[in-house]
Design a protein around this motif. Structure first.
Motif, PDB file in Angstrom:
ATOM      1  N   ALA A 331       0.832  -1.208   0.000  1.00 11.86           N
ATOM      2  CA  ALA A 331       0.000   0.000   0.000  1.00 11.86           C
ATOM      3  C   ALA A 331       0.864   1.254   0.000  1.00 11.86           C
ATOM      4  CB  ALA A 331      -0.936  -0.022   1.211  1.00 11.86           C
ATOM      5  N   GLU A 333       3.986   1.606  -0.987  1.00  7.86           N
ATOM      6  CA  GLU A 333       4.722   1.749  -2.247  1.00  7.86           C
ATOM      7  C   GLU A 333       3.798   2.243  -3.363  1.00  7.86           C
ATOM      8  OE1 GLU A 333       7.521  -1.393  -4.547  1.00  7.86           O
ATOM      9  OE2 GLU A 333       5.377  -1.650  -4.761  1.00  7.86           O
ATOM     10  N   THR A 334       2.601   1.693  -3.403  1.00 10.98           N
ATOM     11  CA  THR A 334       1.665   2.073  -4.469  1.00 10.98           C
ATOM     12  C   THR A 334       1.195   3.511  -4.287  1.00 10.98           C
ATOM     13  OG1 THR A 334       0.944  -0.227  -4.461  1.00 10.98           O
ATOM     14  CG2 THR A 334      -0.385   1.322  -5.720  1.00 10.98           C
ATOM     15  N   ARG A 335       1.044   3.897  -3.022  1.00 13.27           N
ATOM     16  CA  ARG A 335       0.608   5.264  -2.755  1.00 13.27           C
ATOM     17  C   ARG A 335       1.683   6.270  -3.159  1.00 13.27           C
ATOM     18  NH1 ARG A 335      -2.125   3.929   1.917  1.00 13.27           N
ATOM     19  NH2 ARG A 335      -4.131   3.817   0.894  1.00 13.27           N
ATOM     20  N   GLU A 337       3.548   6.103  -5.655  1.00 14.37           N
ATOM     21  CA  GLU A 337       3.601   6.304  -7.100  1.00 14.37           C
ATOM     22  C   GLU A 337       2.630   7.403  -7.506  1.00 14.37           C
ATOM     23  OE1 GLU A 337       2.698   2.645  -9.040  1.00 14.37           O
ATOM     24  OE2 GLU A 337       4.354   1.613  -8.049  1.00 14.37           O
ATOM     25  N   LEU A 338       2.968   8.027  -8.597  1.00 17.45           N
ATOM     26  CA  LEU A 338       2.097   9.060  -9.139  1.00 17.45           C
ATOM     27  C   LEU A 338       0.738   8.456  -9.470  1.00 17.45           C
ATOM     28  CD1 LEU A 338       2.312  12.032 -10.104  1.00 17.45           C
ATOM     29  CD2 LEU A 338       2.812  11.110 -12.358  1.00 17.45           C
ATOM     30  N   ASN A 339      -0.328   9.155  -9.079  1.00 17.33           N
ATOM     31  CA  ASN A 339      -1.648   8.640  -9.437  1.00 17.33           C
ATOM     32  C   ASN A 339      -1.931   8.943 -10.899  1.00 17.33           C
ATOM     33  OD1 ASN A 339      -4.260   7.992  -9.840  1.00 17.33           O
ATOM     34  ND2 ASN A 339      -5.074   9.177  -8.125  1.00 17.33           N
TER      35      ASN A 339
END
Lengths: 348, 392
Positions: A331, A333-335, A337-339
């Protein structure tokens, strides 16, 4: 990359195998390993060690796991060495004699230079003269086991390896040698310990795999060898596949413990722990099932190896807590990242 | 996984990234990151861009117009391209018949066909399966009877992926029905799909798409110089080809890209204001998928390291096909779950390559059912591993 040990690692693993095979003749395995200086692989060079890293340990610990050797190789050799090497100049002074690493958690409290509480299920503490205690604040303390206020409750783990619960009653730190802080040391050692037990379990599970494969080829029922039944073939193939994937993860975990990539290390170690608590549990259960009645007897060697895998599964954080940690890491790491999906919405 | 990369690997990765930055059209990567599927035309466009750079045949030797890359470099290129949102090139020419022709083909066949695979003038499909010969491929019945300088071919092929786009089909036919073992009477022929007597009919799959076809062959004349290898020895070519196919089905690079799409989907979906990625039950499933994927990624690197130059892939390839196809299915399953009720409406444009984050998962879930069936069903793969690897 094929993870076959290099020639040096193989030579060391072979030396271990030789000592395990000749167990008790003429000296104990532990004495023999000490004599050959094999117990100091991970120790700093200035303490007579070789400064080996986690990747170097995999072959040796797998050998121990496969042989079922009960000696406290992890708790009283590999881990204290890794801790002292990692701490470097911040390490406390350690006396001669047996040293065992103990990783303190929230059950141990430090106030006014005194320790109160407990550290439970410390593998190898049964042989220790000195505890190398890693505090949650990343300091190491070398504390004699006969320190005032400290008591040890010694027992065997279910696989026959020794361990102890450590009870602290106002134990003054000044009775031992206190090192300086090494940032991240406690978390690193927790992961390294999980990795070490997983490497040991890898050896055990591979031995179980070979044993089961051989059994299927020789045992006859209904006038045919078991390996002619497709349901049993497929179960064996599943064991083969899952153990190969586990092998990959153990090497990944060792490699990441030797690296500076903390997030990757935690992902790899938690993945290994999820495998131990999931696919590896299933594998040993399936291996017992494939053996039939003989698989549940105490006499047959499979059981002892299976218990070794279970110990690696139960120690160093539960499968559930590692699953939660892995989910949290994903979570985060994914957060970070650029949305770019632009699809945020409620799904209810 | 870059922990396992050498300095040279990192330099190569950077070179690949720089190329992708400048040469992968935005329109193609947008398609991927918007959860749509690349069209045939988009795939061909990318094929030609790569051909222009000399990178389209990643695993071919330089003498035939390939890159000469090591297996590791091929993997790095594939995973970088997938992560950047590039279309996946179809394997039939590049990964299947191309290497078979290099190994078993005549010089004339190599000269005629290999350059046209590179340039995308030819697109190939695979005429192996038949209505009565799926996993049990050796029982195929399509007959080829010699008539002067031709074979006359009669029979039916099925599950023929992209036959609607392809102009050539590499085909297994029975040339000796009397052979002692069924495998022994099989040959491989190259069939021009514009030949008289060839009929291609679409099969709709449960995802609503048109991936596969039936191909009917009625008195199709195939010149004998389009026989690959020796007559009645086609099974050898087929086994070589299937080994390559299984490695490519593992699609580790594609799974890596799809994992990252799934995570973004889970991050951006909310239930009562809480991101799905923070939901403990969904998070646990995602965590276990991640563990399996990491294991797969490292096992793939082990396999790559084990490939000797020009040699066969080892026993790990079957393992990668088995677990890889499961992983792809589970990625799609979680993506479907992430969309919730929004995945339920059937959208007409879904089958035409359309779609969005809502139906990405359900479409993929339906499509990926085939992954554990084609190229050797999981059960057949387990039979093979039991026999060949474990000696059971």
């Amino acid at each position: 990359m094929d993870f076959a040990p290099n020639s040096e690692q193989q030579m060391i693993a072979d030396s271990f195998a030789k000592v395990f095979a000749a167990a008790g003749e003429p000296r104990s395995v532990w004495e023999e390993l000490g004599e050959l200086e094999l117990l100091r692989l991970t120790w700093p060079e200035d303490l007579g060690g070789f400064g080996a890293g986690c990747s170097d340990l995999v072959a040796v610990l797998s050998e121990a796991g496969a042989s079922g050797a009960p000696e406290p190789l992890i708790g009283a050799a590999a881990l204290p060495g890794l801790a002292l090497t990692r701490a470097g100049a911040a390490a406390p002074t350690v006396p001669d004699g047996e040293i065992c690493l103990a990783l303190a958690d929230t059950n141990l409290h430090l106030a006014d230079g005194r320790l109160t509480g407990s550290v439970n299920v410390v593998p190898g503490a049964d042989v220790a003269d000195t505890l190398l205690l890693c505090l949650p604040d990343d300091r190491l303390v070398a504390l004699p086991v006969d320190a005032k206020g400290l008591s040890l409750e010694v027992y065997e783990l279910l696989d026959g390896r020794g361990a102890a619960d450590l009870h602290f009653q106002q134990v003054e730190l000044s009775q031992g040698s206190v090192g300086g802080p090494t940032p991240g040391l406690h978390a690193w050692l927790c992961d390294a310990a999980a990795m070490a037990f997983a490497a040991d379990a890898l050896g055990a599970i591979c031995a179980i795999r070979d044993m089961t494969q051989e059994y299927l080829k020789t045992r006859k029922q209904f006038g045919k060898t078991l390996c002619s039944f497709q349901a049993l073939q497929h179960a064996m193939v599943d064991i083969y596949h899952d153990t190969e994937h586990f092998l990959s993860l153990v090497h990944l975990a060792a490699k990441t413990c030797d690296s500076d990539d903390v997030a990757m290390r935690m992902r790899a170690v938690s993945s290994v722990k999820r495998y131990l608590g999931g696919r590896m549990r299933d594998c040993i259960a399936s291996a017992i099932q494939l053996h039939g009645g003989i698989g549940v007897t105490e006499e047959y060697p499979l059981g002892a190896l299976a218990k070794r895998v279970i110990v690696a599964d139960l120690l160093n954080g539960s499968s559930a807590s590692h699953g939660a940690r892995l989910a949290r890491l994903i979570a985060e790491e994914t957060r970070a990242e650029l949305n770019i999906t632009g699809q945020e919405k409620d799904v209810a | 996984m870059e922990l396992f990369y050498t300095k040279a690997d990192i330099a190569f990765r950077d070179e690949v990234r720089a190329f992708l930055d400048t040469h992968l059209p935005q329109e193609l990567s947008d398609t991927f990151f918007n959860f749509k599927r690349h069209s045939w035309e988009q795939m061909i466009r990318w094929h030609k861009i790569l051909a222009n750079k000399g990178w389209v045949a990643a695993h071919w030797p330089v003498e035939h117009g390939g890159t000469g890359w090591t297996p590791m470099q091929q993997y790095i290129f594939d995973s970088e391209a997938m992560m950047a949102g590039a279309p996946r090139l179809r394997p039939f020419g590049l990964k299947m018949i191309g290497p078979v022709l290099m190994r078993f083909g005549t010089d004339a066949q190599k000269e005629r066909f290999l350059p046209r695979i590179l340039s995308a003038e030819d697109y190939w499909c695979q005429g192996f399966s038949e209505p009565g010969a799926g996993s049990d491929l050796a029982s195929l019945k399509t007959r080829a009877v010699r008539d002067g300088d031709d074979y006359i071919v009669n029979g039916q092929k099925t599950w023929t992926t992209t036959a609607q786009h392809a102009n050539w089909m590499f085909t297994l036919v029975r040339t000796d029905p009397q052979a002692e073992k069924p495998q022994a009477g099989i040959s491989m022929l190259l069939i021009d799909l514009s030949s008289p007597g060839v009929t291609v009919r679409p099969i709709r799959t449960i995802d609503g798409d048109h991936h596969v076809n039936e191909v009917f062959l009625e008195d199709v004349r195939v010149p004998t110089n389009l026989l690959v290898g020796e007559e009645n020895r086609g099974w050898t070519c087929a086994k070589f080809l299937l080994g390559n196919e299984r490695v490519s089905i593992a699609n580790v690079g594609q799974s890596k890209a799809e994992m990252s799409l799934l995570k973004r989907l889970a991050r951006d979906r909310k239930i009562d204001g809480v991101a799905l990625i923070d939901d403990p039950v969904f998070g646990a499933k995602l965590a276990d998928l991640e563990a399996d994927f990491l294991a797969q990624e490292v096992t793939n690197l082990r396999m790559l390291a084990g490939i000797k130059p020009g040699g066969e892939v080892g026993p790990l390839s079957s393992l990668l096909k088995l677990r890889g196809s499961e992983i792809q299915q589970r990625i799609q399953e979680l993506a479907m779950e992430a969309a919730g009720a929004d995945a339920a409406p059937w959208r007409a444009d879904r089958a035409a390559g359309g779609g969005n984050g809502d139906d990405y998962g359900i479409h993929g879930w339906l499509t990926s059912r085939a992954f554990t069936i084609f190229g050797g069903s999981s059960e057949v793969m387990k039979n093979i591993v039991a026999k060949q690897t474990l000696g059971l």
